[in-house]
Design a protein around this motif. Structure first.
Motif, PDB file in Angstrom:
ATOM      1  N   ALA A 327       0.815  -1.210   0.000  1.00  0.00           N
ATOM      2  CA  ALA A 327       0.000   0.000   0.000  1.00  0.00           C
ATOM      3  C   ALA A 327       0.847   1.258   0.000  1.00  0.00           C
ATOM      4  CB  ALA A 327      -0.927  -0.007   1.215  1.00  0.00           C
ATOM      5  N   ARG A 328       2.002   1.193   0.631  1.00  0.00           N
ATOM      6  CA  ARG A 328       2.822   2.389   0.820  1.00  0.00           C
ATOM      7  C   ARG A 328       3.753   2.646  -0.356  1.00  0.00           C
ATOM      8  NH1 ARG A 328       3.401   5.340   5.348  1.00  0.00           N
ATOM      9  NH2 ARG A 328       5.369   6.422   5.806  1.00  0.00           N
ATOM     10  N   PHE A 329       4.229   1.590  -1.031  1.00  0.00           N
ATOM     11  CA  PHE A 329       5.296   1.756  -2.019  1.00  0.00           C
ATOM     12  C   PHE A 329       4.944   1.317  -3.438  1.00  0.00           C
ATOM     13  CE2 PHE A 329       7.663   2.093   1.898  1.00  0.00           C
ATOM     14  CZ  PHE A 329       8.593   3.069   1.607  1.00  0.00           C
ATOM     15  N   LEU A 330       3.891   0.569  -3.635  1.00  0.00           N
ATOM     16  CA  LEU A 330       3.532   0.122  -4.974  1.00  0.00           C
ATOM     17  C   LEU A 330       2.276   0.839  -5.454  1.00  0.00           C
ATOM     18  CD1 LEU A 330       4.094  -3.735  -4.664  1.00  0.00           C
ATOM     19  CD2 LEU A 330       5.756  -1.952  -5.258  1.00  0.00           C
ATOM     20  N   HIS A 331       2.172   1.001  -6.765  1.00  0.00           N
ATOM     21  CA  HIS A 331       0.957   1.582  -7.345  1.00  0.00           C
ATOM     22  C   HIS A 331       0.722   0.948  -8.718  1.00  0.00           C
ATOM     23  CE1 HIS A 331       3.321   4.215 -10.044  1.00  0.00           C
ATOM     24  NE2 HIS A 331       4.081   4.497  -8.998  1.00  0.00           N
ATOM     25  N   PRO A 332      -0.435   1.181  -9.327  1.00  0.00           N
ATOM     26  CA  PRO A 332      -0.777   0.445 -10.552  1.00  0.00           C
ATOM     27  C   PRO A 332       0.184   0.643 -11.724  1.00  0.00           C
ATOM     28  CG  PRO A 332      -2.753   1.395  -9.588  1.00  0.00           C
ATOM     29  CD  PRO A 332      -1.599   1.947  -8.817  1.00  0.00           C
ATOM     30  N   ARG A 333       0.989   1.705 -11.698  1.00  0.00           N
ATOM     31  CA  ARG A 333       1.928   1.932 -12.800  1.00  0.00           C
ATOM     32  C   ARG A 333       3.385   1.722 -12.383  1.00  0.00           C
ATOM     33  NH1 ARG A 333       0.096   3.323 -17.284  1.00  0.00           N
ATOM     34  NH2 ARG A 333       2.077   4.191 -18.037  1.00  0.00           N
ATOM     35  N   GLY A 334       3.596   1.208 -11.179  1.00  0.00           N
ATOM     36  CA  GLY A 334       4.968   0.945 -10.759  1.00  0.00           C
ATOM     37  C   GLY A 334       5.168   1.032  -9.271  1.00  0.00           C
ATOM     38  N   TRP A 335       6.082   1.926  -8.836  1.00  0.00           N
ATOM     39  CA  TRP A 335       6.411   2.029  -7.427  1.00  0.00           C
ATOM     40  C   TRP A 335       6.816   3.451  -7.070  1.00  0.00           C
ATOM     41  CZ3 TRP A 335       9.902   0.077 -11.014  1.00  0.00           C
ATOM     42  CH2 TRP A 335      11.164   0.712 -11.072  1.00  0.00           C
ATOM     43  N   TYR A 336       6.838   3.724  -5.774  1.00  0.00           N
ATOM     44  CA  TYR A 336       7.386   4.980  -5.253  1.00  0.00           C
ATOM     45  C   TYR A 336       8.785   4.683  -4.728  1.00  0.00           C
ATOM     46  CZ  TYR A 336       2.475   6.359  -5.385  1.00  0.00           C
ATOM     47  OH  TYR A 336       1.188   6.620  -5.790  1.00  0.00           O
ATOM     48  N   GLU A 337       9.764   5.376  -5.246  1.00  0.00           N
ATOM     49  CA  GLU A 337      11.148   5.106  -4.877  1.00  0.00           C
ATOM     50  C   GLU A 337      11.447   5.516  -3.441  1.00  0.00           C
ATOM     51  OE1 GLU A 337      15.076   3.721  -5.523  1.00  0.00           O
ATOM     52  OE2 GLU A 337      13.191   3.384  -6.592  1.00  0.00           O
ATOM     53  N   CYS A 338      10.967   6.694  -3.030  1.00  0.00           N
ATOM     54  CA  CYS A 338      11.199   7.204  -1.677  1.00  0.00           C
ATOM     55  C   CYS A 338       9.938   7.893  -1.185  1.00  0.00           C
ATOM     56  CB  CYS A 338      12.335   8.234  -1.646  1.00  0.00           C
ATOM     57  SG  CYS A 338      13.926   7.652  -2.256  1.00  0.00           S
ATOM     58  N   VAL A 339       9.624   7.673   0.088  1.00  0.00           N
ATOM     59  CA  VAL A 339       8.533   8.415   0.717  1.00  0.00           C
ATOM     60  C   VAL A 339       9.020   9.000   2.037  1.00  0.00           C
ATOM     61  CG1 VAL A 339       6.772   6.925  -0.349  1.00  0.00           C
ATOM     62  CG2 VAL A 339       7.558   6.444   1.981  1.00  0.00           C
ATOM     63  N   THR A 340       8.302  10.001   2.512  1.00  0.00           N
ATOM     64  CA  THR A 340       8.598  10.583   3.811  1.00  0.00           C
ATOM     65  C   THR A 340       7.957   9.735   4.897  1.00  0.00           C
ATOM     66  OG1 THR A 340       6.607  11.929   3.886  1.00  0.00           O
ATOM     67  CG2 THR A 340       8.525  12.870   2.728  1.00  0.00           C
ATOM     68  N   PRO A 341       8.322   9.961   6.164  1.00  0.00           N
ATOM     69  CA  PRO A 341       7.658   9.222   7.238  1.00  0.00           C
ATOM     70  C   PRO A 341       6.139   9.426   7.241  1.00  0.00           C
ATOM     71  CG  PRO A 341       9.639  10.253   8.069  1.00  0.00           C
ATOM     72  CD  PRO A 341       9.447  10.782   6.673  1.00  0.00           C
ATOM     73  N   GLN A 342       5.683  10.558   6.710  1.00  0.00           N
ATOM     74  CA  GLN A 342       4.254  10.838   6.651  1.00  0.00           C
ATOM     75  C   GLN A 342       3.586  10.181   5.446  1.00  0.00           C
ATOM     76  OE1 GLN A 342       6.670  13.383   6.995  1.00  0.00           O
ATOM     77  NE2 GLN A 342       6.463  13.128   9.227  1.00  0.00           N
ATOM     78  N   GLY A 343       4.369   9.575   4.569  1.00  0.00           N
ATOM     79  CA  GLY A 343       3.804   8.884   3.420  1.00  0.00           C
ATOM     80  C   GLY A 343       3.770   9.699   2.144  1.00  0.00           C
ATOM     81  N   ASP A 344       4.320  10.911   2.165  1.00  0.00           N
ATOM     82  CA  ASP A 344       4.370  11.720   0.948  1.00  0.00           C
ATOM     83  C   ASP A 344       5.487  11.218   0.034  1.00  0.00           C
ATOM     84  OD1 ASP A 344       2.333  13.452   1.918  1.00  0.00           O
ATOM     85  OD2 ASP A 344       3.842  14.551   3.093  1.00  0.00           O
ATOM     86  N   VAL A 345       5.268  11.325  -1.259  1.00  0.00           N
ATOM     87  CA  VAL A 345       6.268  10.855  -2.222  1.00  0.00           C
ATOM     88  C   VAL A 345       7.444  11.821  -2.240  1.00  0.00           C
ATOM     89  CG1 VAL A 345       6.736  10.290  -4.633  1.00  0.00           C
ATOM     90  CG2 VAL A 345       4.513   9.716  -3.617  1.00  0.00           C
ATOM     91  N   ALA A 346       8.628  11.306  -1.949  1.00  0.00           N
ATOM     92  CA  ALA A 346       9.836  12.127  -1.941  1.00  0.00           C
ATOM     93  C   ALA A 346      10.627  11.998  -3.235  1.00  0.00           C
ATOM     94  CB  ALA A 346      10.729  11.736  -0.750  1.00  0.00           C
ATOM     95  N   ARG A 347      10.423  10.912  -3.962  1.00  0.00           N
ATOM     96  CA  ARG A 347      11.010  10.738  -5.291  1.00  0.00           C
ATOM     97  C   ARG A 347      10.031   9.945  -6.136  1.00  0.00           C
ATOM     98  NH1 ARG A 347      16.777   7.883  -7.277  1.00  0.00           N
ATOM     99  NH2 ARG A 347      16.324   8.152  -9.506  1.00  0.00           N
ATOM    100  N   ALA A 348       9.559  10.544  -7.207  1.00  0.00           N
ATOM    101  CA  ALA A 348       8.483   9.935  -7.980  1.00  0.00           C
ATOM    102  C   ALA A 348       8.976   9.123  -9.170  1.00  0.00           C
ATOM    103  CB  ALA A 348       7.513  11.011  -8.463  1.00  0.00           C
ATOM    104  N   ASP A 349      10.148   9.462  -9.738  1.00  0.00           N
ATOM    105  CA  ASP A 349      10.610   8.698 -10.893  1.00  0.00           C
ATOM    106  C   ASP A 349      11.063   7.310 -10.455  1.00  0.00           C
ATOM    107  OD1 ASP A 349      12.932  10.329  -9.769  1.00  0.00           O
ATOM    108  OD2 ASP A 349      14.005   8.898 -11.030  1.00  0.00           O
ATOM    109  N   MET A 350      11.191   6.420 -11.431  1.00  0.00           N
ATOM    110  CA  MET A 350      11.494   5.022 -11.129  1.00  0.00           C
ATOM    111  C   MET A 350      12.818   4.632 -11.761  1.00  0.00           C
ATOM    112  SD  MET A 350       7.667   3.328 -11.375  1.00  0.00           S
ATOM    113  CE  MET A 350       7.371   3.797 -13.084  1.00  0.00           C
TER     114      MET A 350
END
Length: 367
Positions: A327-350
């Motif tokens: 739930a925190r790191f994967l999404h339908p088009r790939g993944w989130y490379e880095c997130v903050t402790p609050q869950g915000d995307v810190a790096r969106a490219d893959m």
């Protein structure tokens, strides 16, 4: 352990593998692959998988993709990657492997980087294992021999980086290249059966234990013990835990297995957020958070380490951790490379390097 927990983990792991096969791999066969150069782009955009404008191509990134497609059984794509890696990155004059080439495929950074050489050995071992390619077997032997001869330091460890002709040290010993060299030697031994790789593994483990183990916690530090501004990365404790367990008796004399049992507990206690399961990037030597960023690779190492230790409480945690990771790191088009402790995307490219982490983790999860 209850049958229900076992079934839950197997079902959760199957969902991860499906996402990987149906979403991740197609990116790197398609838009993430420069078919003209036959090299993977460094990264693609999350929204449409368009490659980011290239400024370089790294040998390490190509090697990781070689591993990914070898492991996936896609021999034709792996063969393209193997030949491209040899064509662009092998240094015919001085030996070894260049760090990077420019967008046209011409040499860019000619540094001789131990991390790069480790991944060449690792990837070629997996490629040779799946295809029997004799050229790959030759690359493994030549690169491993060169590492021992050219990267060696006076105190028994290995330098992290040298100039192109190997005459000048650019960077002294670092933990991360040594860890991936451990991984590479394991793969080389499993592929070739050559006892020299067991000897190299034992020697490498001893030098890491001597220079990098943080005595109060058992953790393996990023810099040699005593270095200023050192740090302890939870993800690397989990990664080392897996590698040392896998090496078993070969590295027993180093004492690393006992140290890493303590390091696992230290990393889990101080580096894993209790509410979200997110693994932070780095701790200081007292266990305080030094870098709170949550990188996807550290999460995958936590999954693999839990599965590897495999106690009842680990499997209970794993059954909770997999869906939290998903739930925190994967999404339908790939993944989130880095997130903050609050869950915000810190790096969106893959980046093209990340599927390696997904593949190694998922392979260790129960079926």
């Amino acid at each position: 352990m209850s049958v229900s927990i076992d079934r839950s983990i197997a079902a959760e792991a199957a969902a991860l593998r499906t996402h990987y096969a149906q979403t991740i791999l197609p990116i790197w066969r398609g838009p993430g692959f420069n078919s003209a150069l036959q090299l993977p782009y460094e990264a693609v955009a999350a929204a449409d998988h368009a490659p980011l404008p290239p400024v370089r191509y790294r040998a390490m990134a190509c090697a990781r993709q070689l591993f990914v497609f070898s492991q996936a059984g896609e021999a034709a794509h792996a063969e393209q990657l193997f030949h491209a890696m040899c064509r662009y990155f092998h240094d015919e004059k001085h030996g070894g492997w260049l760090y990077s080439v420019d967008p046209q495929g011409a040499p860019l950074d000619a540094t001789k980087d131990l991390y790069t050489h480790a991944f060449v050995i690792f990837a070629c071992a997996h490629y040779a294992s799946t295809t029997g390619d004799r050229d790959a077997l030759r690359v493994i032997a030549e690169t491993a021999s060169l590492v021992q001869a050219r990267f060696a330091a006076a105190d028994g460890v290995l330098h992290a980086a040298l100039t192109q002709d190997f005459t000048t040290v650019r960077t002294g010993a670092l933990q991360n290249p040594l860890m991936h060299l451990t991984e590479a030697y394991l793969a080389a031994y499993e592929t070739t059966g050559e006892p020299a790789y067991e000897t190299a593994l034992a020697r490498l483990a001893e030098s890491v234990a001597r220079r990098f183990v943080h005595t109060p916690t058992g953790a393996i530090a990023e810099l040699p013990i005593g270095s200023a501004d050192n740090r302890l990365e939870p993800g690397h404790q989990f990664e080392w835990f897996y590698l040392v367990k896998r090496a078993g008796p070969v590295v027993a004399a180093s004492g690393l297995e006992a140290e890493l049992a303590r390091a696992f507990d230290f990393a889990q206690r101080h580096g894993v957020d209790r509410a979200t399961g997110g693994v932070c990037a780095a701790l200081d030597e007292s266990g305080g958070v030094k870098d709170a960023t949550q990188r996807i690779w550290a999460q995958t190492e936590y999954l693999r380490a839990l599965a590897t230790r495999g106690r009842d409480e680990d499997l209970e945690t794993l059954a909770l951790q997999i869906p939290r990771f998903q739930a925190r790191f994967l999404h339908p088009r790939g993944w989130y490379e880095c997130v903050t402790p609050q869950g915000d995307v810190a790096r969106a490219d893959m980046p093209s390097t990340t599927p390696y982490h997904l593949a190694t983790a998922y392979a260790s999860l129960p079926y």
